[in-house]
Scaffold this motif. Sequence first.
Motif, PDB file in Angstrom:
ATOM      1  N   PHE B  39       0.855  -1.157   0.000  1.00  0.00           N
ATOM      2  CA  PHE B  39       0.000   0.000   0.000  1.00  0.00           C
ATOM      3  C   PHE B  39       0.904   1.224   0.000  1.00  0.00           C
ATOM      4  O   PHE B  39       1.571   1.503   0.989  1.00  0.00           O
ATOM      5  N   PHE B  41       1.735   4.547   0.558  1.00  0.00           N
ATOM      6  CA  PHE B  41       1.286   5.743   1.236  1.00  0.00           C
ATOM      7  C   PHE B  41       1.787   6.997   0.523  1.00  0.00           C
ATOM      8  O   PHE B  41       1.210   8.073   0.667  1.00  0.00           O
ATOM      9  N   LEU B 111      13.607  -4.544   0.680  1.00  0.00           N
ATOM     10  CA  LEU B 111      12.532  -4.951   1.581  1.00  0.00           C
ATOM     11  C   LEU B 111      11.679  -6.057   0.985  1.00  0.00           C
ATOM     12  O   LEU B 111      10.564  -6.283   1.422  1.00  0.00           O
ATOM     13  N   GLY B 116       3.683  -6.827   4.964  1.00  0.00           N
ATOM     14  CA  GLY B 116       3.001  -5.616   4.515  1.00  0.00           C
ATOM     15  C   GLY B 116       3.158  -4.424   5.428  1.00  0.00           C
ATOM     16  O   GLY B 116       3.298  -3.296   4.969  1.00  0.00           O
ATOM     17  N   ILE B 117       3.123  -4.659   6.723  1.00  0.00           N
ATOM     18  CA  ILE B 117       3.147  -3.534   7.641  1.00  0.00           C
ATOM     19  C   ILE B 117       4.471  -2.781   7.551  1.00  0.00           C
ATOM     20  O   ILE B 117       4.500  -1.546   7.608  1.00  0.00           O
ATOM     21  N   ILE B 118       5.583  -3.531   7.343  1.00  0.00           N
ATOM     22  CA  ILE B 118       6.882  -2.878   7.225  1.00  0.00           C
ATOM     23  C   ILE B 118       6.932  -2.062   5.936  1.00  0.00           C
ATOM     24  O   ILE B 118       7.393  -0.924   5.935  1.00  0.00           O
ATOM     25  N   PHE B 120       4.471  -0.820   4.280  1.00  0.00           N
ATOM     26  CA  PHE B 120       3.575   0.324   4.424  1.00  0.00           C
ATOM     27  C   PHE B 120       4.294   1.456   5.132  1.00  0.00           C
ATOM     28  O   PHE B 120       4.254   2.611   4.709  1.00  0.00           O
ATOM     29  N   MET B 121       4.983   1.139   6.222  1.00  0.00           N
ATOM     30  CA  MET B 121       5.679   2.185   6.968  1.00  0.00           C
ATOM     31  C   MET B 121       6.847   2.739   6.162  1.00  0.00           C
ATOM     32  O   MET B 121       7.162   3.926   6.256  1.00  0.00           O
ATOM     33  N   ALA B 122       7.457   1.881   5.336  1.00  0.00           N
ATOM     34  CA  ALA B 122       8.535   2.386   4.481  1.00  0.00           C
ATOM     35  C   ALA B 122       7.989   3.413   3.498  1.00  0.00           C
ATOM     36  O   ALA B 122       8.654   4.408   3.203  1.00  0.00           O
ATOM     37  N   ILE B 124       5.567   5.371   4.078  1.00  0.00           N
ATOM     38  CA  ILE B 124       5.358   6.604   4.845  1.00  0.00           C
ATOM     39  C   ILE B 124       6.668   7.375   4.892  1.00  0.00           C
ATOM     40  O   ILE B 124       6.708   8.598   4.677  1.00  0.00           O
ATOM     41  N   GLY B 125       7.763   6.645   5.163  1.00  0.00           N
ATOM     42  CA  GLY B 125       9.075   7.298   5.151  1.00  0.00           C
ATOM     43  C   GLY B 125       9.362   7.913   3.794  1.00  0.00           C
ATOM     44  O   GLY B 125       9.839   9.050   3.694  1.00  0.00           O
ATOM     45  N   LEU B 126       9.049   7.151   2.752  1.00  0.00           N
ATOM     46  CA  LEU B 126       9.261   7.643   1.385  1.00  0.00           C
ATOM     47  C   LEU B 126       8.475   8.919   1.144  1.00  0.00           C
ATOM     48  O   LEU B 126       8.974   9.878   0.538  1.00  0.00           O
ATOM     49  N   PHE B 128       7.622  11.168   3.228  1.00  0.00           N
ATOM     50  CA  PHE B 128       8.268  12.304   3.880  1.00  0.00           C
ATOM     51  C   PHE B 128       9.512  12.747   3.130  1.00  0.00           C
ATOM     52  O   PHE B 128       9.773  13.941   2.955  1.00  0.00           O
TER      53      PHE B 128
ATOM     54  N   VAL C  76      -1.151  -1.258  13.112  1.00  0.00           N
ATOM     55  CA  VAL C  76      -0.773   0.127  12.824  1.00  0.00           C
ATOM     56  C   VAL C  76      -1.882   1.090  13.201  1.00  0.00           C
ATOM     57  O   VAL C  76      -3.031   0.889  12.849  1.00  0.00           O
ATOM     58  N   PHE C 131      -4.433  -3.368   6.699  1.00  0.00           N
ATOM     59  CA  PHE C 131      -4.422  -1.922   6.854  1.00  0.00           C
ATOM     60  C   PHE C 131      -5.716  -1.366   7.396  1.00  0.00           C
ATOM     61  O   PHE C 131      -5.845  -0.161   7.550  1.00  0.00           O
ATOM     62  N   ILE C 322      12.763  16.919   7.590  1.00  0.00           N
ATOM     63  CA  ILE C 322      11.781  15.986   7.042  1.00  0.00           C
ATOM     64  C   ILE C 322      12.482  14.918   6.218  1.00  0.00           C
ATOM     65  O   ILE C 322      12.188  13.728   6.314  1.00  0.00           O
ATOM     66  N   GLY C 326      12.506  10.926   7.140  1.00  0.00           N
ATOM     67  CA  GLY C 326      11.983   9.964   6.164  1.00  0.00           C
ATOM     68  C   GLY C 326      13.051   8.946   5.783  1.00  0.00           C
ATOM     69  O   GLY C 326      12.787   7.739   5.732  1.00  0.00           O
ATOM     70  N   ILE C 329      13.670   6.495   8.560  1.00  0.00           N
ATOM     71  CA  ILE C 329      12.592   5.499   8.626  1.00  0.00           C
ATOM     72  C   ILE C 329      12.903   4.374   7.651  1.00  0.00           C
ATOM     73  O   ILE C 329      12.897   3.191   7.999  1.00  0.00           O
ATOM     74  N   ILE C 330      13.178   4.762   6.404  1.00  0.00           N
ATOM     75  CA  ILE C 330      13.462   3.750   5.387  1.00  0.00           C
ATOM     76  C   ILE C 330      14.702   2.957   5.784  1.00  0.00           C
ATOM     77  O   ILE C 330      14.727   1.724   5.711  1.00  0.00           O
ATOM     78  N   LEU C 333      13.962   0.555   8.674  1.00  0.00           N
ATOM     79  CA  LEU C 333      13.097  -0.553   8.298  1.00  0.00           C
ATOM     80  C   LEU C 333      13.856  -1.575   7.457  1.00  0.00           C
ATOM     81  O   LEU C 333      13.583  -2.764   7.536  1.00  0.00           O
TER      82      LEU C 333
END
Lengths: 273, 322, 358
Positions: B39, B41, B111, B116-118, B120-122, B124-126, B128, C76, C131, C322, C326, C329-330, C333
């Motif tokens: 997904f 984001f 990745l 999926g959850i990881i 998805f959060m990646a 979100i980072g992208l 930003f 989440v 989700f 920002i 970001g 985070i990547i 992860l």
Amino acid sequence: MNDIDERSFTTPDGRTIGSEILSVKNITLKFGGVTALEDISFDIKEGEIRAIIGPNGAGKSSMLNVINGFYHPQQGEVWFRKKLRPPLKPYQIAYQGVARTFQNIALFKGMSTLDNIMTGRFTHMTSGIAAQAIWKGFAEREEIENREKVEQIIDFLEIQKIRRTEVGRLPYGLQKRVELGRALAAEPKLLLLDEPMAGMNVEEKEDMSRFVLDVNEEFGTTVALIEHDMGVVMDIADRVVVMDYGKKIGDGTPAEVRSSQIVIDAYLGVSHE
Amino acid sequence: MFLLDPFFWEVVISGLLAGVMYALVALGFVLIFKASGIFNFAQGVLALFAALTLVGFQTGQVPFAHLLEAVLGIHYSHWGEGMSTVIALILSLCVMIGLAWLVVKVVLKPLVNQEGIILFMATIGLAFVLEGVGDLMWGANVKRLDVGLPEGPSDLLLDYTGMFIEKLEISAAVVAIILVILLMLFSQYTKMGRALRAVADDHQAALSVGISLETIWWVVWSISGLVALVAGVMWGAKSGVQFSLSLIALKALPVLMLGGFTSIPGAIIGGLMIGVGEKVFEFYIGPMIGGATENWFAYMLALVFLLFRPQGLFGEKIIERV
Amino acid sequence: MIYREAGQFKVSYQEDQETFPIRFDKVAFWLSIFIVAAVIPFFVNDYWEKSVFLPFFIYSIAAIGLNILTGYCGQVSLGTGGFMAVGAYTSYKLMTSFPGLDMFIVIVGSGLMTAAVGMLFGIPSLRIKGFYLAVATLAAQFFLVWLFNKWEWTYNYSATGQITAPQRDFLGIVVTGAYSKPWATYLFCFAFLFVFAWLARNLVRGHIGRSWMAIRDMDIAAEIIGVNPLKAKLSAFAISSFYIGIAGGLYFSVWLGAAEPTEAFSIDKSFDVLFMIIIGGLGSMIGSIIGAAFIVLLPVFFKTTLVGILGWPTDIAEFSQIILIGSLIIFFLIKEPHGIAALWRTLKEKLRLWPFPY
């Protein structure tokens, strides 16, 4: 652990086998157009080791899933301890005393061996949120009591060295052992093993067979296992159910089943009309 | 009764047109979700980034001008008058394709086996990172986007029916419909389209017939980039290119809940339903409870759907096999 | 030689289960607590207290809460901002409706209210996976912010729509309002963090914590061992919301003093806390606190270095922030989903073997 009643008998090697602990009657299970199980009936007696065998796709895992509560059959009944079982969720069936392992290993990859086996004790731990939050007192004592039980299982399975290892990092054979440990930790009345020897070499199979026999002898746990290795089945099973294409084609002792023509045909692949 | 009230139909049509825009953004999501189970984001930020790049090319901005000025003292904000809209569009598309390649190499490939959850959060980072980079490159002020689409109320409709409908919104709807048709043709009749569907069905099987996952992901993200560009242009022309564009991504979630995460027609219908539902609810019920209900109506509607039909109208029913 | 890990044998399971099995760690921990609790509050200046320590304590509590839901139980949530708002507004209504109420009860009450609201949103959405909870929490986020904007009763019909914390105290010491002393607000928030972090730590090490992690790792297998998935997820959600509500209450009444929903409790807040637990470490108590420290300190750091020393304009500093967050985070992860907390553990392992590679 297991109740003994009048119809029980003693096996040559000294174990006691009682009356039915579980029986399935006329189970039919369909997924859309596919019939996975067709009118299957058999029973499992208390204290015995019951093997379920058959070619791939015969519906063996589906059968376990029905016993477990993952699948609800369109027709048929499941009787547990002489009582008709209403449709229950898998976690409710766990509280009845049914534990299981999976073909593809269903361990909690993010936790250690010790924690994984501790999760098996879940049905025996009763402290509530408030007690857990405070920890000292009831919750801590309960944790230590259960930890002692789990350590016994760790000793039994000889996996002390990998107690703290994250199970995701363990080799396949050890993961299977840990999964067995988790199932044993529940002190189940009925233990369902889905291909516990899959992917093992001869030595590992011997170890695993020894564990299954010991569990059955020492704790009197009833075991139902799906297995492909005929040698293992002949050696450790008391009775066997043979399945093919969702139907039962054999039911009896290993010797009886081995000499049945229908079973031989199914395995050697005689064409079906 | 309200069905005869021309206002009602104006609200409905306005809602349908807005719904088309939502559907456009949701399309990008569905494509990526179908092909990779992710997904994304960042889809909304992709639209923002695409629009920013387009405007930047059109007006002849120098990328990172503000940063260069602050760090190195170089005053060089425009290299010229800008390019024609057509060239700017093509260049922006190239940028999005290049960006897709970068994302696949840097984020997706490492990745590949995560849940999926990881992922998805990646994303979100992208989102930003892209937002920050976009701001740094082109500046965070609101920009006007003009691609030569007709503006103002449609005189034709106004004369015939008394309804006040923006020409821009009509053009957006037309463009969106064309895009959807093109995408469906592509997916059904081209070799690449078939490959995409294969990957969506079964990664392993697709790999075993020689389809490279990386290439597939690059293609999918590029197409999503194209969709993002179109969405960004349409939204940007309507309300200016600004940060709130990226929040549309959030609105796509309810659209997908209604339509199903894996269905292209579902994204369209879901978008239309949300678009109309929002506007009608705000028009009739909004005044009674203080207005501004468009902020949350879509999500609440999705929540209600969750209760009764979690897979959406057209999504696949989730069957677990153990 | 200072950091002795060997030679500390445990002779009971109780000892084996301790939070700090290594003596050095234990001593270091209590020493730090002593410094943080007894030394710093009386020497820190106002600016540091207000802009670094208070938000650090408060966000740590929120991060612990979100980590319970997302890191331990694998669900989440994007609604942290909205739920903090519930905590804040509950505090406000309690403070204004019951002037004599001790702040401790106000804050705990806010937590309970937020837990209830959390369960309300959780019940429909926790029955399905994936989700969907993200969508439900988004709904909660936008709806709650809208609610606190429009429903005048929540801000006592004030014309500005803003809520302001009246002066209230904890055991006789003023902790809210203009006349609260820095050391009082500091210790009040720190006390909450210390107590509730300890409670959370206990929860995650027992069978309830294990059931959460089982759901996260493989919910089908969790059912096999007897875990009721809905009950486990709801409990995680309720407890998580409780913590976030406490954080929201403290955020408004002790730290900000005044708040308005769109600014203070927007979806940016939800992202901030999510980033704290990703960077600090999903599924780790200490990770939540490290993550909170990181996100709180980063803007301060950027401001002093990029703007103060290098003279860059503030908006560039903001954009760089920002981008950095970001990218981190990547990075985390991909490389280390268990965040800084796990990096620290890996570092210790490497140091144990140093100079040998393995």
